[in-house]
Design a protein around this motif. Structure first.
Motif, short mmCIF file in Angstrom:
data_model
loop_
_atom_site.label_atom_id
_atom_site.label_comp_id
_atom_site.label_asym_id
_atom_site.label_seq_id
_atom_site.Cartn_x
_atom_site.Cartn_y
_atom_site.Cartn_z
N PRO A 92 0.81 -1.21 0.00
CA PRO A 92 0.00 0.00 0.00
C PRO A 92 0.84 1.26 0.00
O PRO A 92 0.50 2.24 -0.65
CB PRO A 92 -0.81 -0.09 1.29
CG PRO A 92 -0.75 -1.51 1.70
CD PRO A 92 0.53 -2.05 1.15
N LEU A 93 1.98 1.26 0.69
CA LEU A 93 2.75 2.48 0.76
C LEU A 93 3.53 2.74 -0.49
O LEU A 93 3.63 3.87 -0.94
CB LEU A 93 3.71 2.48 1.94
CG LEU A 93 3.99 1.20 2.62
CD1 LEU A 93 5.45 1.07 2.93
CD2 LEU A 93 3.21 1.27 3.89
N VAL A 94 4.07 1.72 -1.10
CA VAL A 94 4.77 1.93 -2.35
C VAL A 94 3.79 2.41 -3.40
O VAL A 94 4.08 3.31 -4.17
CB VAL A 94 5.48 0.64 -2.79
CG1 VAL A 94 6.04 0.78 -4.18
CG2 VAL A 94 6.60 0.30 -1.82
N LEU A 95 2.63 1.82 -3.42
CA LEU A 95 1.62 2.26 -4.37
C LEU A 95 1.19 3.68 -4.07
O LEU A 95 0.86 4.44 -4.98
CB LEU A 95 0.43 1.31 -4.35
CG LEU A 95 0.74 -0.08 -4.88
CD1 LEU A 95 -0.47 -0.99 -4.70
CD2 LEU A 95 1.16 -0.05 -6.32
N ALA A 96 1.20 4.07 -2.83
CA ALA A 96 0.87 5.45 -2.48
C ALA A 96 1.87 6.40 -3.10
O ALA A 96 1.52 7.42 -3.67
CB ALA A 96 0.83 5.64 -0.96
N ARG A 153 11.16 7.26 4.69
CA ARG A 153 11.24 6.12 5.62
C ARG A 153 10.36 6.35 6.85
O ARG A 153 9.67 5.43 7.31
CB ARG A 153 12.69 5.86 6.03
CG ARG A 153 13.54 5.30 4.90
CD ARG A 153 14.89 4.88 5.40
NE ARG A 153 15.48 5.91 6.22
CZ ARG A 153 16.64 6.51 6.00
NH1 ARG A 153 17.36 6.15 4.96
NH2 ARG A 153 17.10 7.44 6.80
N ARG A 154 10.37 7.56 7.37
CA ARG A 154 9.53 7.87 8.53
C ARG A 154 8.05 7.75 8.17
O ARG A 154 7.26 7.25 8.97
CB ARG A 154 9.82 9.27 9.05
CG ARG A 154 11.12 9.36 9.79
CD ARG A 154 11.34 10.75 10.31
NE ARG A 154 12.61 10.83 11.02
CZ ARG A 154 13.02 11.89 11.66
NH1 ARG A 154 12.29 12.99 11.67
NH2 ARG A 154 14.18 11.89 12.28
N ALA A 155 7.68 8.22 7.00
CA ALA A 155 6.28 8.13 6.57
C ALA A 155 5.86 6.67 6.43
O ALA A 155 4.76 6.29 6.84
CB ALA A 155 6.08 8.89 5.25
N GLN A 181 2.97 2.01 8.51
CA GLN A 181 2.96 0.61 8.93
C GLN A 181 2.53 0.47 10.38
O GLN A 181 1.77 -0.44 10.72
CB GLN A 181 4.33 -0.02 8.71
CG GLN A 181 4.63 -0.24 7.26
CD GLN A 181 5.97 -0.89 7.00
OE1 GLN A 181 6.91 -0.68 7.76
NE2 GLN A 181 6.06 -1.65 5.95
N ALA A 182 2.99 1.36 11.24
CA ALA A 182 2.59 1.32 12.65
C ALA A 182 1.09 1.53 12.78
O ALA A 182 0.43 0.87 13.58
CB ALA A 182 3.36 2.37 13.44
N SER A 183 0.54 2.44 11.99
CA SER A 183 -0.90 2.70 12.07
C SER A 183 -1.72 1.54 11.54
O SER A 183 -2.89 1.39 11.91
CB SER A 183 -1.26 3.99 11.32
OG SER A 183 -1.21 3.78 9.92
N GLN A 184 -1.13 0.72 10.68
CA GLN A 184 -1.83 -0.43 10.11
C GLN A 184 -1.54 -1.72 10.89
O GLN A 184 -2.05 -2.77 10.54
CB GLN A 184 -1.40 -0.63 8.65
CG GLN A 184 -1.73 0.54 7.76
CD GLN A 184 -3.21 0.82 7.71
OE1 GLN A 184 -4.00 -0.06 7.39
NE2 GLN A 184 -3.60 2.03 8.03
N GLY A 185 -0.69 -1.62 11.91
CA GLY A 185 -0.35 -2.80 12.68
C GLY A 185 0.72 -3.66 12.06
O GLY A 185 0.99 -4.75 12.50
N ASN A 186 1.35 -3.18 10.98
CA ASN A 186 2.43 -3.91 10.31
C ASN A 186 3.73 -3.55 10.99
O ASN A 186 3.97 -2.41 11.32
CB ASN A 186 2.51 -3.54 8.85
CG ASN A 186 1.29 -3.95 8.07
OD1 ASN A 186 0.62 -4.89 8.43
ND2 ASN A 186 0.99 -3.22 7.02
#
Length: 85
Positions: A7-11, A70-72, A77-82
């Motif tokens: 999801p983040l790379v796609l973002a 990297r921070r983003a 990931q932290a907000s998604q539980g990953n």
């Protein structure tokens, strides 16, 4: 380092290819787009946003990514539980 970054790379990639933008849940969030689009273009821009190799590209270049990107990613990931492992 194993990262679950689809999801983040796609973002990050969604700004480069707005016609392929999917729902927010799949693309991540605005912070990822803001801080990682440049990294996507610099390191993985030869790959389409939906390319399965995109995750591996971001993982391979993790240490070269900007600190803000990297921070983003970490915050997302932290907000998604990953968790990185």
């Amino acid at each position: 380092m194993a990262l679950k970054m689809t999801p983040l790379v796609l973002a990050a990639a969604s700004l480069a290819v707005p016609a392929l933008a999917a729902p927010e849940t799949r693309r991540g969030n605005e912070t990822i787009k803001k801080y990682c689009t440049g990294d996507y273009l610099n390191y993985c821009g030869n790959l389409a946003p939906e390319d399965a190799k995109l995750d591996a590209c971001f993982e391979k270049n993790w240490k070269s990514l900007s600190e803000n990107c990297r921070r983003a990613i970490d915050a997302y990931q932290a907000s998604q539980g990953n968790k990185k492992g």
